[in-house]
Design an enzyme around this catalytic site. Structure first.
Site, PDB file in Angstrom:
ATOM      1  CD  GLU A  15      81.088  45.135  -4.833  1.00 12.72           C
ATOM      2  OE1 GLU A  15      81.847  44.968  -6.204  1.00 12.72           O
ATOM      3  OE2 GLU A  15      79.892  45.187  -4.851  1.00 12.72           O
ATOM      4  NE  ARG A  98      78.663  52.203   0.079  1.00 16.15           N
ATOM      5  CZ  ARG A  98      78.701  51.385  -0.640  1.00 16.15           C
ATOM      6  NH1 ARG A  98      79.509  51.177  -1.912  1.00 16.15           N
ATOM      7  NH2 ARG A  98      77.913  50.122  -0.716  1.00 16.15           N
ATOM      8  CG  ASN A 100      79.211  50.056  -5.387  1.00 17.35           C
ATOM      9  OD1 ASN A 100      79.677  49.996  -4.270  1.00 17.35           O
ATOM     10  ND2 ASN A 100      78.461  49.559  -6.114  1.00 17.35           N
ATOM     11  CD  GLU A 119      72.178  49.134  -1.551  1.00 16.90           C
ATOM     12  OE1 GLU A 119      71.283  48.513  -2.223  1.00 16.90           O
ATOM     13  OE2 GLU A 119      73.162  48.958  -1.026  1.00 16.90           O
ATOM     14  CG  ASN A 146      77.477  47.715  -8.867  1.00 12.42           C
ATOM     15  OD1 ASN A 146      78.430  47.592  -8.197  1.00 12.42           O
ATOM     16  ND2 ASN A 146      76.367  47.597  -8.245  1.00 12.42           N
ATOM     17  CG  ASP A 196      77.273  43.980  -7.643  1.00 12.45           C
ATOM     18  OD1 ASP A 196      78.121  44.455  -7.823  1.00 12.45           O
ATOM     19  OD2 ASP A 196      76.723  43.842  -6.554  1.00 12.45           O
TER      20      ASP A 196
END
Ligand code: BGC
Ligand code: CA
Length: 292
Positions: A15, A98, A100, A119, A146, A196
């Protein structure tokens, strides 16, 4: 467009690619393995910095070190020694969340969002680490926080909460960091996979990675129209950024997490970092954190 592998390292959940122009390095994270990877493009060498907890995203500081959104909050990471200095955790009370994706804004504040591990509920938020190291909540009720990108006139923040299948835009005040007035910018169709990570090119067009969609897309945020699709050899495309001497190379991260052995047979490169050199488009390097 020729899609090349940058190196043979495979991430569980690759990522957050960031181009480091001073070092000619492409840097990215493996969220669940808690690692920052740095690939030196000139010397073809990979270096890995373990951060000993999950890492959602990082950005460069002006002194070359990192500011990051770790599982337990915002932190500085010394690139040479690997030393981690925690700054603060706005969700110390939310152990099922958490961090992201995240990014610096044009004024050098660091923004990062959270998500529940499950999620499946809007328990996440977007926070901003100000340059004086105070932390402000910016958006609530997000499920999988995201992609973020800022328009070149610094008046719009583009934002993705993946399960919404939308890119939305907020009016953004670069002086204060305030956002207001959420608007739909792009509606992504379900067949394309969920949106994303995201970046913006020099023409102000948005590039979106599609989780479960085997592709990257380019969009006009003014018309909401799709301009281009790039097929990739992996299904879970997670993010992208421009790099190289003139921002002409497009780097793309991916993930192999949750894929079955059977699925992995069809996409053995899942989790790799890809590059399209001289992609025909270009973008600026990411903004850096302006705090101490
Ligand atoms: C998250 C993954 C999530 C995916 C879905 C990624 O950014 O890290 O956990 O499954 O987005 O869109
Ligand atoms: Ca992401």
């Amino acid at each position: 467009m020729k899609i090349e592998l940058v190196c043979d390292h495979i991430c569980e959940l690759g990522e957050g690619p960031v181009w480091d122009a001073r070092g000619n390095k492409i840097c990215w994270v493996d969220i669940v393995n808690g690692e920052i990877h740095e690939y030196d493009v000139n010397h073809r060498k990979l270096k890995t910095i373990p951060v000993h907890q999950m890492i959602g995203a990082m950005a460069l500081k002006r002194n070359g070190n990192y500011v990051a959104a770790l599982q337990h909050g915002f932190a500085f990471i010394n690139r040479q020694t690997g030393e981690i200095k925690m700054i603060g955790d706005p969700e110390a009370h939310l152990s099922n969340n958490r961090f992201n994706d995240g990014k610096c804004d044009p004024a050098g504040r660091f923004w990062a969002g959270t998500m529940p591990f499950s999620e499946d509920s809007p328990a996440g938020s977007v926070y901003c680490l100000e340059t004086d190291l105070s932390i402000e909540k910016k958006i609530g009720g997000v499920t999988v926080s995201n992609g973020m990108a800022w328009s070149h006139d610094h008046r719009t923040l583009y934002y993705i909460d993946s399960p919404s299948f939308e890119v939305v835009g907020y009016s953004y005040d670069v002086t204060t960091g305030d956002i207001s007035g959420k608007k739909l910018i792009i509606a992504v169709s379900k067949e394309d996979g969920s949106p994303d990570g995201m970046t913006i090119d020099n023409e102000g067009m948005l590039w979106v990675a599609h989780w479960g969609g085997w592709k990257l897309t380019r969009w006009n945020p003014v018309t909401g129209k799709k301009l281009k699709e790039i097929a990739l050899p992996v299904s879970q495309v997670t993010s992208c950024t421009f790099g190289g001497d003139h921002g002409e190379d497009l780097y793309i991260t991916s993930a192999k997490i949750h894929l079955t052995a059977e699925q992995l047979e069809k996409q053995p490169l899942a989790g790799s970092l890809f590059v399209i050199r001289n992609c025909g488009f270009a973008g600026e390097a990411c903004f850096e954190f302006a705090g101490a």
